[in-house]
Write an enzyme that holds these catalytic residues in place. Structure first.
Site, short mmCIF file in Angstrom:
data_model
loop_
_atom_site.label_atom_id
_atom_site.label_comp_id
_atom_site.label_asym_id
_atom_site.label_seq_id
_atom_site.Cartn_x
_atom_site.Cartn_y
_atom_site.Cartn_z
N ASP A 153 -55.01 27.95 -51.17
CA ASP A 153 -56.41 27.10 -51.24
C ASP A 153 -56.62 25.87 -51.11
O ASP A 153 -56.29 25.37 -49.83
CB ASP A 153 -56.89 27.55 -53.02
CG ASP A 153 -58.19 27.10 -53.37
OD1 ASP A 153 -59.09 28.04 -52.98
OD2 ASP A 153 -58.43 26.10 -53.89
N TYR A 162 -64.11 18.71 -53.66
CA TYR A 162 -65.35 19.26 -52.88
C TYR A 162 -66.16 18.20 -52.61
O TYR A 162 -66.85 18.19 -51.37
CB TYR A 162 -66.13 20.45 -53.55
CG TYR A 162 -65.29 21.47 -53.76
CD1 TYR A 162 -65.02 22.74 -52.79
CD2 TYR A 162 -64.30 21.74 -54.92
CE1 TYR A 162 -63.98 23.77 -52.85
CE2 TYR A 162 -63.54 22.65 -55.00
CZ TYR A 162 -63.11 23.76 -54.09
OH TYR A 162 -62.40 24.61 -54.26
N HIS A 222 -57.86 36.63 -53.57
CA HIS A 222 -57.63 35.26 -53.17
C HIS A 222 -56.36 34.74 -53.81
O HIS A 222 -55.74 33.93 -53.49
CB HIS A 222 -58.92 34.39 -53.62
CG HIS A 222 -58.58 32.96 -53.25
ND1 HIS A 222 -58.95 32.37 -51.96
CD2 HIS A 222 -58.59 31.76 -54.06
CE1 HIS A 222 -58.57 31.07 -51.99
NE2 HIS A 222 -58.25 30.72 -53.36
#
Length: 333
Positions: free
Chosen positions: A120, A226, A285
């Site tokens: 990730d 982010y 994921h």
């Protein structure tokens, strides 16, 4: 292929959720303090980088395996996570700082060789680290994040729909408020709601991530990754190509990823000279946590320069639902 089962670390209390050989230390690197889970004392370093909204705990199944292979295995809490330093500004989470963190940790370990293993957000950092050749790597292992150029090449409407949260995270304060409800209960829920084999994420396991996120300032730091990605991303000059990664690279990909399309893995070989990929069907994921037995066998084979097994899921018919048992996720064939 029969795989050895990962230790069942979910039946006891929180103190017993990881292998007893794993210890935690604090390491000074790049002017910050990092909380690092450690296992093994080998001459080579295996550095494991976690993602959002995880922590070093996400590598609990891999650290002992890497130690058994002769590595000193480290899994740091990245800046802003756990008890690692938590810088306050959005720009503190821009990629150049994150690359410098990894370089600093490698230098602090002082080992002769380095394997970088990442998932990730950790994999976002690892790809850029390998592209820029910040430090020499003998191997690169990437879990469920595409190469940035392959991602850009495959980006379309389907991926845009999956990436909605990246845009949502740009809103000031609101994401932290929503994720922080009930002592960050939504953080625990995301693992259960997005996984395939939900037995891998019992209450004791997801509570670890919830507790980390509930610390003062933690969610803002986590979301700032982010924010910084879009605000401070470097733009490659027009006409320049992406440098080809020469480090031998293995990508492990859980096919049931709610955030990334399988298409984003296509054409990665155009950007990595020595590239291998293994898809894990019926795995989400959270690949190294949900299918640790398969992932560990693949990692071991790759690092030992052996044939890397493939994963296969089989549909079986049974006379009644009472006789049906949950599928073994990520079993290699």
């Amino acid at each position: 292929m029969n795989l050895p089962l990962a230790p069942d670390l979910t039946k006891a209390g929180t103190a017993a959720l990881r292998d007893s050989r794993i210890s935690t230390a604090f390491v000074q690197a790049n002017g910050l303090t990092f909380e690092v889970d450690q296992c093994g004392t080998g001459d080579k370093l295996a550095l494991c980088l976690h993602g959002f909204p995880e922590s070093s705990f996400s590598w609990r199944y891999q650290l002992p395996v890497l130690a058994d292979l002769g590595y000193t295995a480290w899994a740091p809490n990245l800046r802003g996570y756990g008890k690692s330093s938590r810088p306050a500004l959005v720009e503190d989470y821009a990629l150049p700082h994150l690359l410098a963190d990894v370089a600093g940790l490698i230098d602090a370990a002082g080992k002769s060789e380095v394997v970088l293993i990442a998932h990730d957000w950790g994999a976002v950092i690892a790809w850029e680290f390998a592209i820029a050749q910040v430090r020499p790597l003998t191997h690169l292992i990437i879990c469920n994040v595409p190469h940035p150029a392959a991602m850009q090449r495959a980006f379309g409407f389907a991926q845009l729909l999956k990436s909605w949260y990246v845009l949502f995270f740009q809103i000031p304060r609101l994401p932290e408020r929503l994720l922080g409800r009930q002592q960050a209960r939504p953080i625990a829920e995301v693992f259960v709601s997005s996984s395939v084999d939900k037995s891998r994420f019992p209450p004791a396991v997801v509570q670890v991530y919830q507790d980390n996120a509930a610390q003062p300032g933690a969610l803002t730091a986590m979301v700032n990754y982010y924010r910084a990605l879009l605000r401070f991303r470097s733009k490659r000059k027009v006409g320049t190509s992406v440098p080809v990664i020469t480090t031998p690279t293995l990508m492990l990909w859980g096919e049931e990823d709610v955030a990334l399309t399988v298409e984003s893995t296509h054409h990665t070989e155009d950007y990595v000279r020595d590239f291998r990929i293994r898809y894990l069907p019926r795995v989400s994921h959270w690949v190294q946590q949900e299918a640790p037995e398969a992932v560990n066998e693949m990692i071991k084979a790759f690092l030992l320069d052996e044939a890397i097994p493939y994963a296969r899921w089989e549909l079986n018919l049974v006379p009644s639902l009472a006789e049906a048992s949950p599928p073994v996720e990520g079993a290699a064939g």
